[in-house]
Design an enzyme around this catalytic site. Structure first.
Site, PDB file in Angstrom:
ATOM      1  N   HIS A  15      -2.030  -7.449   2.494  1.00 34.27           N
ATOM      2  CA  HIS A  15      -2.163  -7.904   3.885  1.00 34.27           C
ATOM      3  C   HIS A  15      -3.360  -7.341   4.625  1.00 34.27           C
ATOM      4  CE1 HIS A  15      -0.500  -4.537   6.477  1.00 34.27           C
ATOM      5  NE2 HIS A  15      -0.142  -4.104   5.292  1.00 34.27           N
ATOM      6  N   CYS A  49       0.741   2.532  12.968  1.00 33.71           N
ATOM      7  CA  CYS A  49       2.068   3.134  13.094  1.00 33.71           C
ATOM      8  C   CYS A  49       2.147   4.018  14.337  1.00 33.71           C
ATOM      9  CB  CYS A  49       2.398   3.970  11.870  1.00 33.71           C
ATOM     10  SG  CYS A  49       1.358   3.639  10.473  1.00 33.71           S
ATOM     11  N   GLY A  87       0.810  -1.214   0.000  1.00 32.79           N
ATOM     12  CA  GLY A  87       0.000   0.000   0.000  1.00 32.79           C
ATOM     13  C   GLY A  87       0.844   1.265   0.000  1.00 32.79           C
ATOM     14  N   GLN A  97      -8.462   0.019   2.431  1.00 34.35           N
ATOM     15  CA  GLN A  97      -9.443  -0.447   3.416  1.00 34.35           C
ATOM     16  C   GLN A  97     -10.781  -0.825   2.781  1.00 34.35           C
ATOM     17  OE1 GLN A  97      -8.962  -1.219   6.558  1.00 34.35           O
ATOM     18  NE2 GLN A  97      -6.889  -0.393   6.802  1.00 34.35           N
TER      19      GLN A  97
HETATM   20  C1  LIG Z   1      -2.315  -0.104   5.690  1.00 35.51           C
HETATM   21  C2  LIG Z   1      -2.687   1.026   4.828  1.00 35.51           C
HETATM   22  C3  LIG Z   1      -1.772   1.547   3.902  1.00 35.51           C
HETATM   23  C4  LIG Z   1      -0.352   1.053   3.797  1.00 35.51           C
HETATM   24  O1  LIG Z   1      -0.268  -0.242   3.242  1.00 35.51           O
HETATM   25  P1  LIG Z   1       1.043  -1.136   3.538  1.00 35.51           P
HETATM   26  O2  LIG Z   1       0.865  -2.310   2.627  1.00 35.51           O
HETATM   27  O3  LIG Z   1       0.943  -1.527   4.986  1.00 35.51           O
HETATM   28  O4  LIG Z   1       2.236  -0.332   3.232  1.00 35.51           O
HETATM   29  C5  LIG Z   1      -2.185   2.603   3.106  1.00 35.51           C
HETATM   30  N1  LIG Z   1      -3.424   3.104   3.202  1.00 35.51           N
HETATM   31  C6  LIG Z   1      -4.331   2.627   4.075  1.00 35.51           C
HETATM   32  C7  LIG Z   1      -5.689   3.226   4.128  1.00 35.51           C
HETATM   33  C8  LIG Z   1      -3.993   1.576   4.922  1.00 35.51           C
HETATM   34  O5  LIG Z   1      -4.890   1.134   5.793  1.00 35.51           O
END
Ligand SMILES: *Cc1c(COP(=O)(O)O)cnc(C)c1O
Length: 386
Positions: free
Chosen positions: A201, A325, A71, A179
């Site tokens: 994930h 985070c 993400g 999400q």
């Molecule tokens: C978790 C998340 C990300 C980041 O994705 P990663 O694969 O963990 O780097 C970006 N945007 C949203 C809305 C998220 O919930």
């Protein structure tokens, strides 16, 4: 005591079917997809099959899918690569004030490069209104980024309406759909998105694998330089097991979406009603707005969120304050502050995010232990509200 996991918006367990699909690509099928021989072609075939499954989940074509490391990379390539590719449009970018750090900090980077960034506020229910975006667009606006569903509140954003505004004004539109995947339908056509992000994930696929939808004809400026992988849009030897797992997770998400959504929202509603019935002075964030089925974000006024989370953890129940985070820091959520929530109430936020394996018994257990925990914390807190 078996542990209870209610933090699915932070990450989800890899489904057994996903793991099974991935395993051969850690073993006998180890080829580099750029190699001309049979080993390479095997890997290439697996990647293309996965790409088609990602495309199907997003209502895109396979050629419009760039496979990434997740993400964060997709958000960076979408926002930074997208804005840098549009110098003729101008150097103004709009992001909503409730974005994930992967978009927020990508916008900060553009600002350091000389772009002007407008951070569009949501209303008090946590919704970014299309009129707010329409009002913020200027003649030099290159790109708008608004998420499909917020990771903290679960509030679903009117991305189709915002996409229509952007299309009408000739502005590129990036959607962080991380999400949304596995929770609500994703449709980059209906959203009129130029770019859209997903991450494996967050919906039972592996970590370190994600995708960026890039509309046909658009070319974000690459952030990574090297080989000609992903049609020059993202250099680097492909993470074949991760990509295969992402593809499998997309296939399963598409197949089971409506069935799992109904079950999970029933559990979520029971959890929420149960908490509000047993504990006085609870604020539900995103109240009155459409929300994804699995998320409940509550402020239990007079009990510090971080304390609630740690105490629940000692009882084997995993929840979060919102952004993963943020663990260990007690900064109130930027999402809640942008919604106009008072600092003290924002500090008492707790997010419950349910998953496909969440059971009624687990909800009962939370409802059994939470009231006692809150009573103790409130009694010990100088600002206890009740
Ligand atoms: C978790 C998340 C990300 C980041 O994705 P990663 O694969 O963990 O780097 C970006 N945007 C949203 C809305 C998220 O919930």
């Amino acid at each position: 005591m078996s542990r209870i996991y209610l933090d699915h918006n932070a990450s989800t367990p890899v489904r057994p079917e996903v793991l099974e699909a991935m395993l051969p690509y850690f073993g006998e099928h180890f080829g580099n997809a750029s190699s001309a021989h049979a080993f390479g072609q095997e890997a290439k075939g697996a990647i293309e099959e996965a790409r088609a499954r990602v495309a199907a989940l997003l209502n895109a074509t396979p050629a419009e899918i760039v496979l990434t490391s997740g993400g964060t990379e997709s958000d960076n390539l979408g926002v930074i690569g997208g804005a840098r590719a549009l110098p003729m449009k101008g150097r103004h970018v709009i992001v909503s004030a409730i974005e994930h750090d992967a978009v927020r900090h990508a916008a900060d980077q553009l600002e350091r490069e000389g772009f002007t960034v407008t951070r569009a506020a949501p209303n008090t229910r946590g919704v970014v209104e299309p009129e707010t975006i329409a009002g913020a667009i200027r003649p030099d606006t290159a790109l708008v980024s608004v998420m499909a569903a917020n990771n903290e509140t679960g509030v679903v954003q009117p991305v189709a309406e915002i996409g229509a505004v952007c299309a009408e004004r000739g502005v590129a539109f990036h959607v962080d759909a991380v999400q949304a995947a596995g929770k609500i339908p994703i449709d980059v056509q209906a959203w009129r998105a130029t770019l859209a992000t997903i991450a494996g994930h967050k919906f039972y696929g592996p970590k370190g694998a994600g995708a960026l939808y890039v509309k046909r004809g658009f070319k974000p400026t690459p952030l990574q330089h090297g080989g000609d992988h992903e049609k020059g849009r993202r250099a680097g030897t492909e993470n074949v097991p991760g990509i295969v797992g992402l593809g499998k997770a997309c296939e399963l998400a598409q197949r089971e979406l409506s069935e799992s959504a109904a079950r999970i929202s029933r559990l979520r509603d029971r959890l929420e009603a149960g908490i509000m019935e047993r504990i006085p002075n609870v604020v539900r964030h995103g109240d009155g707005a459409p929300r994804v089925p699995n998320t409940s974000h509550l402020s239990i006024v007079g009990a510090e969120g971080e304390h609630v989370i740690l105490t629940l953890d000692m009882k084997g129940i995993a929840v979060s304050s919102g952004a993963a985070c943020k663990a260990g820091s007690s900064h109130p959520s930027h999402v809640l502050l942008a919604m106009g929530v008072e600092r003290e109430i924002a500090q008492s936020a707790v997010r419950f995010s349910l998953g496909r394996c969440t059971t009624d018994a687990e909800i009962d257990r939370v409802l059994e232990v939470l009231p006692g925990i809150i009573a103790k914390l409130r009694a010990a807190s100088p600002t206890a509200a009740s």
